[in-house]
Design a protein around this motif. Structure first.
Motif, PDB file in Angstrom:
ATOM      1  N   MET A 140       0.820  -1.204   0.000  1.00 18.44           N
ATOM      2  CA  MET A 140       0.000   0.000   0.000  1.00 18.44           C
ATOM      3  C   MET A 140       0.862   1.265   0.000  1.00 18.44           C
ATOM      4  N   HIS A 141       0.225   2.364  -0.337  1.00 16.56           N
ATOM      5  CA  HIS A 141       0.833   3.694  -0.249  1.00 16.56           C
ATOM      6  C   HIS A 141       2.189   3.746  -0.968  1.00 16.56           C
ATOM      7  N   HIS A 142       2.115   3.565  -2.286  1.00 22.51           N
ATOM      8  CA  HIS A 142       3.290   3.611  -3.153  1.00 22.51           C
ATOM      9  C   HIS A 142       4.064   4.916  -2.934  1.00 22.51           C
ATOM     10  N   ASP A 143       5.380   4.820  -3.012  1.00 20.53           N
ATOM     11  CA  ASP A 143       6.207   6.010  -2.783  1.00 20.53           C
ATOM     12  C   ASP A 143       7.396   6.001  -3.732  1.00 20.53           C
ATOM     13  N   GLY A 144       8.601   6.285  -3.220  1.00 23.73           N
ATOM     14  CA  GLY A 144       9.774   6.359  -4.076  1.00 23.73           C
ATOM     15  C   GLY A 144       9.998   5.078  -4.859  1.00 23.73           C
ATOM     16  N   MET A 145      10.565   5.211  -6.069  1.00 25.06           N
ATOM     17  CA  MET A 145      10.805   4.016  -6.893  1.00 25.06           C
ATOM     18  C   MET A 145      11.907   4.296  -7.907  1.00 25.06           C
ATOM     19  N   HIS A 146      12.396   3.193  -8.511  1.00 25.06           N
ATOM     20  CA  HIS A 146      13.429   3.303  -9.539  1.00 25.06           C
ATOM     21  C   HIS A 146      13.282   2.156 -10.520  1.00 25.06           C
ATOM     22  N   PHE A 147      13.562   2.457 -11.808  1.00 24.51           N
ATOM     23  CA  PHE A 147      13.544   1.450 -12.867  1.00 24.51           C
ATOM     24  C   PHE A 147      14.972   1.005 -13.152  1.00 24.51           C
ATOM     25  N   TYR A 148      15.207  -0.324 -13.070  1.00 27.93           N
ATOM     26  CA  TYR A 148      16.508  -0.912 -13.366  1.00 27.93           C
ATOM     27  C   TYR A 148      16.420  -1.675 -14.686  1.00 27.93           C
ATOM     28  N   LEU A 261      10.197  -0.307   7.631  1.00 29.94           N
ATOM     29  CA  LEU A 261       8.890   0.342   7.761  1.00 29.94           C
ATOM     30  C   LEU A 261       8.973   1.820   7.381  1.00 29.94           C
ATOM     31  N   ASN A 262       7.813   2.330   6.966  1.00 30.55           N
ATOM     32  CA  ASN A 262       7.654   3.740   6.642  1.00 30.55           C
ATOM     33  C   ASN A 262       8.694   4.187   5.628  1.00 30.55           C
ATOM     34  N   ASN A 263       8.764   3.424   4.555  1.00 24.09           N
ATOM     35  CA  ASN A 263       9.749   3.689   3.506  1.00 24.09           C
ATOM     36  C   ASN A 263       9.233   4.765   2.558  1.00 24.09           C
ATOM     37  N   CYS A 264       9.893   5.887   2.555  1.00 24.18           N
ATOM     38  CA  CYS A 264       9.462   7.030   1.739  1.00 24.18           C
ATOM     39  C   CYS A 264      10.219   7.042   0.428  1.00 24.18           C
ATOM     40  N   SER A 265      11.195   7.907   0.318  1.00 25.54           N
ATOM     41  CA  SER A 265      11.979   7.940  -0.906  1.00 25.54           C
ATOM     42  C   SER A 265      13.042   6.851  -0.858  1.00 25.54           C
ATOM     43  N   MET A 266      13.941   6.875  -1.810  1.00 26.66           N
ATOM     44  CA  MET A 266      14.921   5.811  -1.950  1.00 26.66           C
ATOM     45  C   MET A 266      16.158   6.390  -2.626  1.00 26.66           C
ATOM     46  N   GLY A 267      17.057   5.503  -3.028  1.00 24.49           N
ATOM     47  CA  GLY A 267      18.216   5.924  -3.789  1.00 24.49           C
ATOM     48  C   GLY A 267      18.827   4.762  -4.534  1.00 24.49           C
ATOM     49  N   PRO A 268      18.923   4.850  -5.853  1.00 33.06           N
ATOM     50  CA  PRO A 268      19.657   3.825  -6.594  1.00 33.06           C
ATOM     51  C   PRO A 268      21.158   4.030  -6.429  1.00 33.06           C
ATOM     52  N   THR A 269      21.889   2.975  -6.134  1.00 31.83           N
ATOM     53  CA  THR A 269      23.334   3.087  -5.929  1.00 31.83           C
ATOM     54  C   THR A 269      24.063   2.990  -7.263  1.00 31.83           C
ATOM     55  N   PRO A 270      25.303   3.458  -7.318  1.00 30.77           N
ATOM     56  CA  PRO A 270      26.086   3.338  -8.556  1.00 30.77           C
ATOM     57  C   PRO A 270      26.374   1.893  -8.946  1.00 30.77           C
ATOM     58  N   TRP A 271      26.222   0.946  -8.020  1.00 27.65           N
ATOM     59  CA  TRP A 271      26.483  -0.462  -8.335  1.00 27.65           C
ATOM     60  C   TRP A 271      25.198  -1.264  -8.567  1.00 27.65           C
ATOM     61  N   GLY A 272      24.076  -0.573  -8.741  1.00 23.77           N
ATOM     62  CA  GLY A 272      22.873  -1.233  -9.196  1.00 23.77           C
ATOM     63  C   GLY A 272      21.990  -1.837  -8.132  1.00 23.77           C
ATOM     64  N   THR A 273      22.080  -1.345  -6.898  1.00 21.29           N
ATOM     65  CA  THR A 273      21.167  -1.791  -5.849  1.00 21.29           C
ATOM     66  C   THR A 273      20.232  -0.648  -5.470  1.00 21.29           C
ATOM     67  N   TYR A 274      19.357  -0.921  -4.526  1.00 17.40           N
ATOM     68  CA  TYR A 274      18.278   0.005  -4.161  1.00 17.40           C
ATOM     69  C   TYR A 274      18.351   0.270  -2.665  1.00 17.40           C
ATOM     70  N   LEU A 275      18.332   1.530  -2.284  1.00 17.80           N
ATOM     71  CA  LEU A 275      18.325   1.912  -0.871  1.00 17.80           C
ATOM     72  C   LEU A 275      16.957   2.470  -0.507  1.00 17.80           C
ATOM     73  N   ALA A 276      16.257   1.798   0.394  1.00 17.90           N
ATOM     74  CA  ALA A 276      14.940   2.246   0.862  1.00 17.90           C
ATOM     75  C   ALA A 276      15.117   3.009   2.168  1.00 17.90           C
ATOM     76  N   ALA A 277      14.447   4.157   2.260  1.00 23.45           N
ATOM     77  CA  ALA A 277      14.575   4.998   3.449  1.00 23.45           C
ATOM     78  C   ALA A 277      13.548   4.616   4.509  1.00 23.45           C
ATOM     79  N   GLU A 278      13.951   4.687   5.763  1.00 24.60           N
ATOM     80  CA  GLU A 278      13.038   4.498   6.892  1.00 24.60           C
ATOM     81  C   GLU A 278      12.812   5.870   7.529  1.00 24.60           C
ATOM     82  N   GLU A 279      11.594   6.390   7.382  1.00 27.10           N
ATOM     83  CA  GLU A 279      11.340   7.754   7.837  1.00 27.10           C
ATOM     84  C   GLU A 279      10.639   7.792   9.195  1.00 27.10           C
TER      85      GLU A 279
END
Length: 677
Positions: A140-148, A261-279
């Protein structure tokens, strides 16, 4: 995300307690000396001063030439397009639909409850899906995302197939269950309701592919399809791995935890992984102890939790852990430290589903909105930035100890390094202040603060070691002298200029007495966007120069630079509460809003496109009623754009469905061209 200026109510998922009562950098006197200089906000929203260092800022040209070529931003693509924005702006809207410009189409995609893995259980619009089924469906409650791109690991840049990874911030209990959240006569909650709520949080990894007709769909049966939830096993990495204050009944050595929990935005890393934020993780825990440790006080942990998960009637350990009261003789016998395993950036490798997510504690523990990386340079440290999305909190930078080499880069680079907090000076300069006990200046400030009251902490007792800094990052920033900001949310690095942008969403609690140069507006209801250039265009620098890119506000609001209007808001671009922020692969800046102010004027939340060189801004997208527009990404060719809609108010996207469903919206140009051009 999704936090409006409402009456404080701890049970509301939008509620952020103001827990920074420090008085760092109040600039009343210096502001008075700067009136009439640099950047001013003028217009129907009032007038206020903002600091700027216009001279020497990379990318601050007044040249009206929009034909600047795009550059490669790490996805091995360069379309050669300019940063010009050529579409016809859409009007403000209050309709319960998505609005895009003429010549564009928008289709809902991957709505909450869509089956993506396991046995692919069908979504039921009566709320009767089980907890086990929700673990296999979109959260539920879609938030930050990235296309790989599917071929990214091999150096490719496919724009027709890839992994779409997105966060799920929080939940709507009324929509999630057949009859909303329920309790028995003893005040306990059905365990499967709790399981379902935990499963609706977290992250979704979805393998998607475009067919020959240009239609996107899920690749069913793909081994990449995956749900990461609030109960997924995770490793703790970095300086807090094995630290005594992360020891729990589940992990006696403090090296593991469960869930994000409570993952808002994120960050794609230079090595191709995904960082989910806990707000806003603090609201998920309950502590009934008479006193609380500072690592809970500084974040606003309360005596009751948001969803009462600790009251699940099964008494299972996976639910009991949300009660962080002291119950056992030692930390190994209870969950007094469970909240200390939250508040981090969580690394997920979308291409390696068997790998456990990693909580990267060296990036600090606070209300992470997301993380953004500066361009990785071979042989140089990794640099990334993160905002603490709460009123009067700070912006941080991490510089890795080890250098980046593309052939061997990985998450280990985020486990050692220096964490800095930003100080925005009144003259438009800025400093990165190290939160490091080996730094003499910081150590002297810590020693001087011992025995005093620091913000909401009475009788500061010092930091015994560097691990305490990462556990109590907000407190360390108070002592260092970081600038309290107006809710620093998403950030973005301009791929052309290297400048760093951050949204400062709003702050209705800032008064005339505590304005500062970077946050100049008392009762800041409409927010602004700040940006800076690192010294010598080197992202590892410890100094920078900054200005305000644009003030949100009503029609006629001007952002004035050195006496001339750099931009005047019109009906094509009025906005309030900038939140999401993203540069596409050509260098256009996309701005999303989360606004609860004067909705009769600003309408539904929206997304705008900006030319960072000219400050031209146009409204591109308006969401349905009640929603927040949050999360945006695209394919490398920028011909398919994904935009998330969070918490729509009423039966959107399907008018026949009695339940509103968060969903991604797929935006394309009817002629197949580049979006925004």
């Amino acid at each position: 995300m999704a936090k409006h200026d409402i009456d404080p109510n701890y049970m509301d998922p939008n509620y952020e307690p103001v827990v920074n009562h420090s008085d760092n950098t109040s600039f009343q006197q210096v502001l008075a000396a700067r009136m009439g200089r640099r950047t001013v906000m003028k217009g129907t929203a009032g007038a206020a001063l903002a600091s700027v260092m216009g001279l020497g800022l990379v990318g601050c040209s007044d040249d009206d030439d929009d034909n600047t070529a795009g550059t490669d931003t790490g996805s091995n693509t360069d379309t050669g397009s300019s940063t010009a924005i050529e579409f016809k702006a859409v009007a403000v809207s209050t309709d319960n639909t998505v609005v895009v410009p003429e010549g564009y189409s928008a289709q809902p995609f991957l709505a909450w409850g869509t089956p993506i893995t396991g046995s692919y259980p069908e979504y039921k619009n009566d709320g009767t899906n089980t907890g086990e089924e929700q673990e296999q469906q979109m959260g539920m409650h879609h938030d930050g995302m990235h296309f790989y791109p599917i071929d990214q690991k091999a150096g490719g840049n496919s724009s027709t197939e890839g992994l779409l990874v997105m966060n799920h911030e929080y939940i709507n209990q009324s929509a999630l269950h057949a009859n909303g959240a329920t309790y028995d006569v003893n005040g306990n909650r059905p365990a499967d309701e709790v399981r379902k709520e935990i499963a609706a949080h977290g992250v979704s990894v979805v393998h998607i592919k475009q067919n020959d007709n240009g239609v996107w769909d899920i690749v069913f049966g793909s081994p990449f399809n995956r749900r990461v939830t609030g109960n997924t096993e995770m490793d703790i990495r970095g300086p807090l791995r094995g630290y005594e204050k992360l020891v729990t009944k589940y992990s006696n050595d403090g090296t593991e935890t469960r869930g994000t929990l409570n993952n808002c935005s994120m960050g794609p890393t230079p090595w191709g992984t995904y960082l989910a934020a806990e707000e806003n993780w603090h609201g998920y825990f309950a502590n009934s102890d008479a006193t609380q440790p500072r690592e809970q006080i500084r974040h606003g942990v309360g005596s009751s939790s948001r969803y009462d998960w600790e009251l699940a009637d099964s008494g299972a350990d996976q639910y009991v852990r949300f009660d962080i009261s002291t119950k056992g003789a030692t930390a190994q016998e209870d969950y007094r430290n469970e909240a200390n395993t939250y508040g981090y950036m969580v690394e997920i490798d979308p291409f390696t589903p068997e790998q456990k997510p990693q909580k990267r504690t060296a990036l600090g523990r606070f209300g992470h909105e997301g993380v953004i990386f500066a361009p990785a340079v071979e042989g140089q440290p990794i640099v990334c930035y993160s905002g603490d999305d709460t009123r009067f909190e700070c912006i941080y930078k991490f510089v890795s100890k080890q250098p980046y080499y593309a052939a061997t880069a990985g998450g280990y680079l985020l486990d050692e390094g220096t964490l800095y907090v930003a100080r925005f000076n009144e003259d438009g300069s800025g400093d990165w202040l190290p939160l490091d006990l080996e730094d003499a200046d910081f150590k002297a400030k810590v020693d001087a603060a011992v025995g005093t009251d620091v913000g909401s902490i009475t009788g500061f007792t010092g930091f015994d070691n560097q691990a305490e800094i990462h556990l109590n990052t907000r407190l360390a920033a108070d002592i260092a002298g970081g600038t309290p900001m107006d809710r620093p949310e998403w950030g973005a690095v301009d791929p052309n200029s290297g400048m760093v942008y951050f949204t400062l969403t709003n702050n209705s609690r800032r008064t005339e007495d505590d304005v500062n140069a970077a946050n100049p507006n008392p009762d800041n209801q409409t927010g602004h966007i700040i940006r800076w250039a690192e010294a010598d265009n080197d992202h590892t620098s410890v100094s920078f120069e900054w200005d305000i890119f644009v003030f949100g506000g009503f029609e006629g609001t001007e952002t004035v630079v050195d006496g001339e209007a750099a931009i005047t808001l019109t009906d094509e671009n009025i906005f309030a509460s900038p939140d999401g922020l993203w540069f596409d692969y050509n260098g256009r800046l996309w701005i999303q809003t989360d606004n609860g102010y004067e909705k009769d004027i600003f309408g539904n939340d929206m997304m705008l496109a900006a030319n960072p060189e000219t400050r031209e801004i146009k409204r591109f997208f308006v969401g349905p009623q009640g929603c927040e527009v949050t999360g945006v990404t695209s394919t490398p060719d920028v011909k398919s754009m994904f935009v998330n809609i969070q918490h729509p108010a009423a039966n959107w996207p399907d008018a026949s469905d009695p339940r509103p469903r968060d969903a991604c919206v797929l935006v394309t140009r009817d002629d197949g061209g580049v979006i925004g051009a």
